[in-house]
Scaffold this motif. Sequence first.
Motif, PDB file in Angstrom:
ATOM      1  N   ILE A 159       9.664  11.487  -0.644  1.00 33.20           N
ATOM      2  CA  ILE A 159      10.109  12.661   0.072  1.00 33.20           C
ATOM      3  C   ILE A 159       9.281  14.028  -0.797  1.00 33.20           C
ATOM      4  N   ASN A 160       9.259  13.720  -2.094  1.00 34.23           N
ATOM      5  CA  ASN A 160       8.667  14.764  -2.799  1.00 34.23           C
ATOM      6  C   ASN A 160       7.148  15.128  -2.490  1.00 34.23           C
ATOM      7  N   GLU A 161       6.602  13.849  -2.285  1.00 34.30           N
ATOM      8  CA  GLU A 161       5.005  13.835  -2.359  1.00 34.30           C
ATOM      9  C   GLU A 161       4.733  14.470  -0.974  1.00 34.30           C
ATOM     10  N   THR A 162       5.382  13.897   0.247  1.00 30.23           N
ATOM     11  CA  THR A 162       5.199  14.510   1.512  1.00 30.23           C
ATOM     12  C   THR A 162       5.784  15.830   1.982  1.00 30.23           C
ATOM     13  N   GLY A 163       6.843  16.051   1.186  1.00 30.09           N
ATOM     14  CA  GLY A 163       7.199  17.425   1.232  1.00 30.09           C
ATOM     15  C   GLY A 163       6.372  18.509   0.631  1.00 30.09           C
ATOM     16  N   GLN A 164       5.786  18.202  -0.344  1.00 32.93           N
ATOM     17  CA  GLN A 164       4.797  18.914  -1.097  1.00 32.93           C
ATOM     18  C   GLN A 164       3.519  19.256   0.129  1.00 32.93           C
ATOM     19  N   ALA A 165       3.090  18.109   0.361  1.00 33.25           N
ATOM     20  CA  ALA A 165       1.788  18.211   1.157  1.00 33.25           C
ATOM     21  C   ALA A 165       2.227  18.746   2.724  1.00 33.25           C
ATOM     22  N   ILE A 166       3.314  18.671   3.001  1.00 25.23           N
ATOM     23  CA  ILE A 166       3.863  19.455   4.294  1.00 25.23           C
ATOM     24  C   ILE A 166       3.863  21.050   3.769  1.00 25.23           C
ATOM     25  N   LEU A 167       4.458  21.519   2.856  1.00 28.20           N
ATOM     26  CA  LEU A 167       4.649  22.903   2.274  1.00 28.20           C
ATOM     27  C   LEU A 167       3.213  23.528   2.216  1.00 28.20           C
TER      28      LEU A 167
ATOM     29  N   THR B 252      15.781  -7.756  23.518  1.00 27.97           N
ATOM     30  CA  THR B 252      15.663  -8.142  22.228  1.00 27.97           C
ATOM     31  C   THR B 252      15.004  -6.671  21.594  1.00 27.97           C
ATOM     32  N   LEU B 253      15.794  -6.077  20.603  1.00 22.91           N
ATOM     33  CA  LEU B 253      15.426  -4.687  20.068  1.00 22.91           C
ATOM     34  C   LEU B 253      14.965  -5.126  18.492  1.00 22.91           C
ATOM     35  N   LYS B 254      13.857  -4.745  18.229  1.00 28.51           N
ATOM     36  CA  LYS B 254      13.113  -4.685  16.676  1.00 28.51           C
ATOM     37  C   LYS B 254      13.683  -3.728  15.878  1.00 28.51           C
ATOM     38  N   LEU B 255      14.274  -4.037  14.841  1.00 30.19           N
ATOM     39  CA  LEU B 255      14.967  -2.922  13.971  1.00 30.19           C
ATOM     40  C   LEU B 255      13.737  -2.326  12.903  1.00 30.19           C
ATOM     41  N   THR B 256      14.005  -1.570  12.405  1.00 28.08           N
ATOM     42  CA  THR B 256      13.332  -0.778  11.186  1.00 28.08           C
ATOM     43  C   THR B 256      14.490  -0.565   9.990  1.00 28.08           C
ATOM     44  N   PRO B 257      13.431  -0.869   8.799  1.00 27.57           N
ATOM     45  CA  PRO B 257      14.465  -0.534   7.733  1.00 27.57           C
ATOM     46  C   PRO B 257      14.979   0.937   7.441  1.00 27.57           C
ATOM     47  N   LEU B 258      16.181   1.204   7.298  1.00 23.79           N
ATOM     48  CA  LEU B 258      16.578   2.721   6.994  1.00 23.79           C
ATOM     49  C   LEU B 258      15.842   3.130   5.918  1.00 23.79           C
ATOM     50  N   PRO B 259      15.315   4.331   5.938  1.00 23.33           N
ATOM     51  CA  PRO B 259      14.874   5.101   4.849  1.00 23.33           C
ATOM     52  C   PRO B 259      15.747   5.162   3.784  1.00 23.33           C
ATOM     53  N   GLN B 260      15.219   5.010   2.421  1.00 23.95           N
ATOM     54  CA  GLN B 260      16.098   5.372   1.461  1.00 23.95           C
ATOM     55  C   GLN B 260      17.147   6.841   1.440  1.00 23.95           C
TER      56      GLN B 260
ATOM     57  N   ASP C 271       0.731  -1.233   0.067  1.00 29.32           N
ATOM     58  CA  ASP C 271      -0.136  -0.160  -0.091  1.00 29.32           C
ATOM     59  C   ASP C 271       0.747   1.326  -0.003  1.00 29.32           C
ATOM     60  N   GLY C 272       0.304   2.443  -0.264  1.00 29.97           N
ATOM     61  CA  GLY C 272       0.950   3.612  -0.129  1.00 29.97           C
ATOM     62  C   GLY C 272       0.516   4.439  -1.599  1.00 29.97           C
ATOM     63  N   SER C 273       1.620   5.281  -1.882  1.00 26.09           N
ATOM     64  CA  SER C 273       1.016   6.197  -3.298  1.00 26.09           C
ATOM     65  C   SER C 273       1.545   5.010  -4.432  1.00 26.09           C
ATOM     66  N   ASP C 274       1.150   5.374  -5.563  1.00 23.42           N
ATOM     67  CA  ASP C 274       1.130   4.740  -6.735  1.00 23.42           C
ATOM     68  C   ASP C 274       2.557   4.306  -6.997  1.00 23.42           C
TER      69      ASP C 274
ATOM     70  N   ASP D 197      12.967   9.040  -3.016  1.00 23.06           N
ATOM     71  CA  ASP D 197      12.791  10.491  -3.738  1.00 23.06           C
ATOM     72  C   ASP D 197      11.416  10.787  -3.828  1.00 23.06           C
ATOM     73  N   VAL D 198      10.620   9.910  -4.500  1.00 21.39           N
ATOM     74  CA  VAL D 198       9.056  10.277  -4.543  1.00 21.39           C
ATOM     75  C   VAL D 198       8.430  10.432  -3.493  1.00 21.39           C
TER      76      VAL D 198
END
Lengths: 457, 457
Positions: free
Chosen positions: B287-295, B209-217, A281-284, B284-285
């Motif tokens: 970041i662009n989408e979320t960035g636009q919504a936040i701006l 026992t710590l649960k890890l999360t994927p690093l963002p790109q 799920d998420g954006s396209d 990157d996409v």
Amino acid sequence: MLTAEFLAKLTAIVGETNLLTDPVDCYAYAYDNSRKIFPPLAVAFAISQEQIQAILLCCNEYRIPITPRGRGTGTAGGSLPEQGGLALSLERMSRIISIDPANRIIIAEPGVLNQEIQDAARPHGFFWPPDPSSAPFCTIGGNLATSAGGPHAVKYGTTRDHVLGLKAITGKGELIKAGCNTTKGVVGYDLTRLLIGSEGTLAIITEATLKLTPLPQSTGGITAHYKNIQSCAKAIAAIMAQPKIPSALEFLDKASLDLIRSRNTGLLPDDTHAMLMIEVDGSDVEINETGQAILTACKNEGLIKSERVIDSKALWVARKALSPLLRDIAPKKINEDVVVPVSRLPELLQGLTELSQKYRIANANFGHAGNGNIHVNLLVNPDNPDEMNRAEACLSEVFNLVLALNGTLSGEHGIGSEKRAYVGLEIDSVTMNLMKEIKHVFDPNNILNPGKLFPKG
Amino acid sequence: MLTAEFLAKLTAIVGETNLLTDPVDCYAYAYDNSRKIFPPLAVAFAISQEQIQAILLCCNEYRIPITPRGRGTGTAGGSLPEQGGLALSLERMSRIISIDPANRIIIAEPGVLNQEIQDAARPHGFFWPPDPSSAPFCTIGGNLATSAGGPHAVKYGTTRDHVLGLKAITGKGELIKAGCNTTKGVVGYDLTRLLIGSEGTLAIITEATLKLTPLPQSTGGITAHYKNIQSCAKAIAAIMAQPKIPSALEFLDKASLDLIRSRNTGLLPDDTHAMLMIEVDGSDVEINETGQAILTACKNEGLIKSERVIDSKALWVARKALSPLLRDIAPKKINEDVVVPVSRLPELLQGLTELSQKYRIANANFGHAGNGNIHVNLLVNPDNPDEMNRAEACLSEVFNLVLALNGTLSGEHGIGSEKRAYVGLEIDSVTMNLMKEIKHVFDPNNILNPGKLFPKG
């Protein structure tokens, strides 16, 4: 036997229309989805926190066991009134108290259905992630009592990750307030999560502050078909070892697929012996990126085909119908929800095949593979005592295998009464005694759902 | 006074090189970042679970208070040996026991630094989300004890969301095992989260026992500058009311900005009276989408300018240096970490301005606005008794304001000793008594970090 005096007090608390004492009426509250039958001597319907408190004080005074109950969809016997006494149904406490989209919160009473929460959240762009198969008819009170999961837990977590605070009446009849109204808060002990998953043995939740999550923009589907169970299990581990998390990753073995095929001609190819149903799920763009990463991880020597699914609705309907379908062919199926670390899934599935052969017990295995959470169904005929004995021995070995693989006995169903005989295999006696002491703090007279969650005796 | 007999037993447990008794040596373990001083009578360094168990049994036998301690970076006094006795430093239990990237797990001893966990996870494409400002030098044991947060909690949650299981020795000296090794598990009560945030008052964690999360790109930055605090607070609420969640959303008021300006000429424009530092992460996409919504959400009548930041490192260095900088100008600053629902932030910030004027106490406010978690710093001179009295009265009103806005007294620092006087404002006496009874179950002789977390007396 409940005395006339006790019943008169109960009537004074809830009113005549909220109290059942006729055994015929009470019988409707005698069972859950474990299919065991334990009729209560009376059923009360509470409609307020104050009533619940008064009922608990009254049950303490007369030492009457009290078993709280949502809609009875649990599979582990957690809501069975095993010791008779009073069943307390919360189904009439079904008010959504407030919806606060700006702070991503819904405050609700325990009898609200999971689906009603989803319906209330959706117009604001949110959802509440726990989504057991019974979502249309199970209550959030029950979801909280078991820390319910569901297929989307692989990305979004389970109930305990989506609750900010609670109000509850303890076994001894005291109103407590746990947690807070904000997404951060570290004042005092975390009673919120101590109550979540405690199966109604510590306190009766009267109000829950649920944390909402933004609805994904859209969803996409992928199916992957395998020649054998081993290659499918390897693909699950490969998918979960890479960073792009699916929003659901469901596994189906051959027996489960055959069952779906028997009711949905043409839906599945004949040579598929194991299958993954994957949702992203998420954006396209995210769906595309995550989907691509998952398709790559799906590839191995046992893959027949993997493909994106435009409309995955039919598949999900078939998947969600599996549990009821299994009931048709084996009404007394033994249904477990064991969990192992995903990297150990190949060993678990291999072991289950071997145990099925060793004990000559047919089984069907499917479930939330992204969490390593497999629903093991032993298909048995309860009128065949030899088969039942073999099934019992088989089940014992299943649990030993799960624990040897560093797993846990239950991912989302809980212990209730069904797994009491095995809980001591996982929890050592020192930790168990500490849990019993905590139970004693909340419920010193042991009247609240007595006997559940702990080993017998 | 510690008897020779007790010290001989301690020496037998940990060895001479792991025990300090010289007051000069002990003084180094007398403080934390609350800047209070309470010297212990002895300091022991444990290097194993067995030693911790033996030490706790010994302290029970002689009724010696014992205060566990990571690296002393806490701000609420949780690790101060207030009643003397023994300080138990866990800094030498610094082993990462295993890294299991396939199952996204790290198992570690409590003395491992937060940064060491990050360094171990990164090569496998993962991170552990809790990231307090002290990450390079605080221990995960301390992170667990306080359920530490940090700027990324707005997207990823706090410590309690990222731990699967624990081993610990209770106050009475019993080894318990909480939780499991899988991302789903509902067997028994949730002791894991009961211990997380319990500030070392129930048990000493020996393994997590710590649960890890994927690093963002990748990550992107946005800054938004406002004419006044009210428009900035409105923008925070607008950002959090839409579905695209930033990975960090930090707020700085004028006093905080002035402090940064004083050390970083040219970094910030002069007319900015309130500012948001925003981070978004993902592909990157995304970041662009979320960035636009936040701006878009940032826009209102008080916005001076908002812009994407290519290299946000300098800003983050300035933000993370704020707490130490405040120490320079006000060594005894009163530092709080209150939380309100994000929609109530405008009222909180307006109220703080009014209280600062009413009591003539300079303050600087900044923090994790996406969670509604504001660090309120009252800048006081401890040698001015009149100012200290006004600050105390002001603080009391700050807490009353926070609770009136449906907030909580602490989002990540905890109660320790610093907030004991106020905890009763938030937690009612019935719930508090229940917490005390739970404490009694774990630590019947009240020797484990006695006096912390609860109101005095």
